[in-house]
Enzyme design. Structure first.
Site, mmCIF file in Angstrom:
data_model
loop_
_atom_site.group_PDB
_atom_site.id
_atom_site.type_symbol
_atom_site.label_atom_id
_atom_site.label_comp_id
_atom_site.label_asym_id
_atom_site.label_seq_id
_atom_site.Cartn_x
_atom_site.Cartn_y
_atom_site.Cartn_z
ATOM 1 C CG HIS A 141 8.005 -6.636 1.011
ATOM 2 N ND1 HIS A 141 7.908 -7.726 1.830
ATOM 3 C CD2 HIS A 141 7.204 -6.915 -0.060
ATOM 4 C CE1 HIS A 141 7.102 -8.629 1.301
ATOM 5 N NE2 HIS A 141 6.654 -8.147 0.146
ATOM 6 C CD GLU A 183 10.515 -8.050 3.771
ATOM 7 O OE1 GLU A 183 9.337 -7.863 4.159
ATOM 8 O OE2 GLU A 183 10.788 -8.523 2.666
ATOM 9 N NE ARG A 197 5.604 -13.024 1.150
ATOM 10 C CZ ARG A 197 4.816 -12.148 0.531
ATOM 11 N NH1 ARG A 197 5.304 -11.392 -0.432
ATOM 12 N NH2 ARG A 197 3.545 -12.041 0.870
#
Length: 355
Positions: A302, A283, A254
């Site tokens: 991600h 992100e 994360r």
């Protein structure tokens, strides 16, 4: 555990889910259940419409990704106060940092996740980054595409085989990476995980050490712990300086666990040889992000856990868990077990009053 008296209720259970355009998704399966009513919401819809649905919901299926979720729809104490019949919050993936688990427990609301559904995908991604960094694959690819005619000796890498890997957090994903590297590459695997015993970590293919030892002895470090108050900025300037010179860092857990500015500085100075970064504070990261300017960084958006296989797993696991808990079954991936007794009481009260 199953409570037959709960399952007997004919009441339709109400589930809400914000349609984030991911396919497949949990709503597609839940809509096939006769006793479940699914309402697809939109972040762009008027807040009044969304809150009307949320305030009447029994289950809120929520994204695991902070950046995808407007702050007002994160499951915190404020949202819980507006949703008196909410019994459970089910996240789309392993992460649950869009949910205040302590506030949910206090309210008697279950928090469940899909931990393990994308573990193979994330572990494979971490391994791909590790090997690409060791072999300078990204730099070679960029050089060839740019038309440079640099000597191949400039891209000389190193073998991962036989070297030491440090795994920070050896849960579903970390243990898979430990297996791949330990058995497949004959690497020595160290693991730092304060919630597991020496014997448990050994059974997962690693030797238990503290974080300082792991950083000092590992040529490759891979981050696989949850994001929480405990792990926020856990890998900062001091920890990066404690890593071996010319070592590599991979983070697929994360954003916020690794201090991005400190990582960029350690790479620019030459102390670290390279980094693989899949998760970010923001992100996607802005194009001017300092890590994106570095040739020895492999950057992905991600995407470690996003494969066709893992999307199917996450949909299926999520739906089956929601269906089960709405029948009164104790869910297999319960984040806050302390909420279970209060959940049982609330479940009986809510459905007894509407049966």
């Amino acid at each position: 555990m199953h409570m037959a008296s709960m399952a007997a209720s004919p009441t339709r259970k109400r589930v809400v889910w914000f349609d984030d355009a991911k396919r497949p998704n949990v709503a597609d399966l839940l809509e096939k259940e006769r006793d479940i009513s699914v309402q697809r919401l939109s972040y762009d819809a008027p807040q009044g419409e969304n809150w009307k649905a949320l305030s009447a919901a029994h289950v809120y299926c929520i994204t695991s990704t902070r950046q995808e979720l407007p702050a007002e729809y994160r499951c915190d104490a404020s949202l819980l106060a507006r949703c008196p019949d909410l019994l459970a919050v089910s996240t789309s993936g392993a992460g649950y940092d869009t949910v205040d688990a302590a506030a949910a427990t206090a309210a008697g609301v279950l928090v469940v996740n899909q931990s393990g559904a994308n573990a193979d995908a994330v572990a494979e991604h971490a391994l791909a980054m590790l090997l690409s960094l060791a072999k300078n694959i990204a730099q070679t690819d960029r050089s060839l595409r740019s038309g440079e005619r640099r000597s191949r000796e400039q891209f000389k890498g190193l073998n991962a085989t036989g070297r030491t890997l440090g795994v920070v957090g050896i849960g579903n994903t970390g243990r898979r990476l430990a297996l791949m590297c330990g058995q497949g590459l004959q690497m020595k695997v160290l693991a730092c995980d304060p919630y597991l015993t020496t014997e448990e970590i050994q059974a997962r293919g690693a030797a238990k050490v503290d974080l300082a030892t792991l950083l000092a002895e590992s040529r490759f470090v891979s981050i696989h712990c949850p994001y929480s108050d405990e792990t926020r900025n856990m890998i900062g300037q001091r920890e990066l300086a404690a890593m071996q010179p010319a070592s590599y860092l991979v983070t697929t857990a994360r954003g916020g666990i690794v201090d991005e500015q400190a990582l960029a500085a350690a790479l620019r100075s030459g102390h670290l040889a390279g980094a693989g970064v899949d998760v970010w504070n923001e992100e996607p990261p802005p194009s001017w992000h300092p890590l994106l300017a570095l040739d020895n960084v492999i950057a992905t958006h991600h995407t470690a856990g996003i494969t066709h296989d893992s999307r199917n797993n996450m949909r299926n696991w999520n739906a089956h868990q929601v269906i089960g808990l709405l029948r009164g079954e104790r869910p297999p991936r319960l984040v806050n077990p302390d909420a279970w007794p209060r959940f049982v009481q609330r479940f009986e009260r809510i459905f007894a009053s509407t049966a």
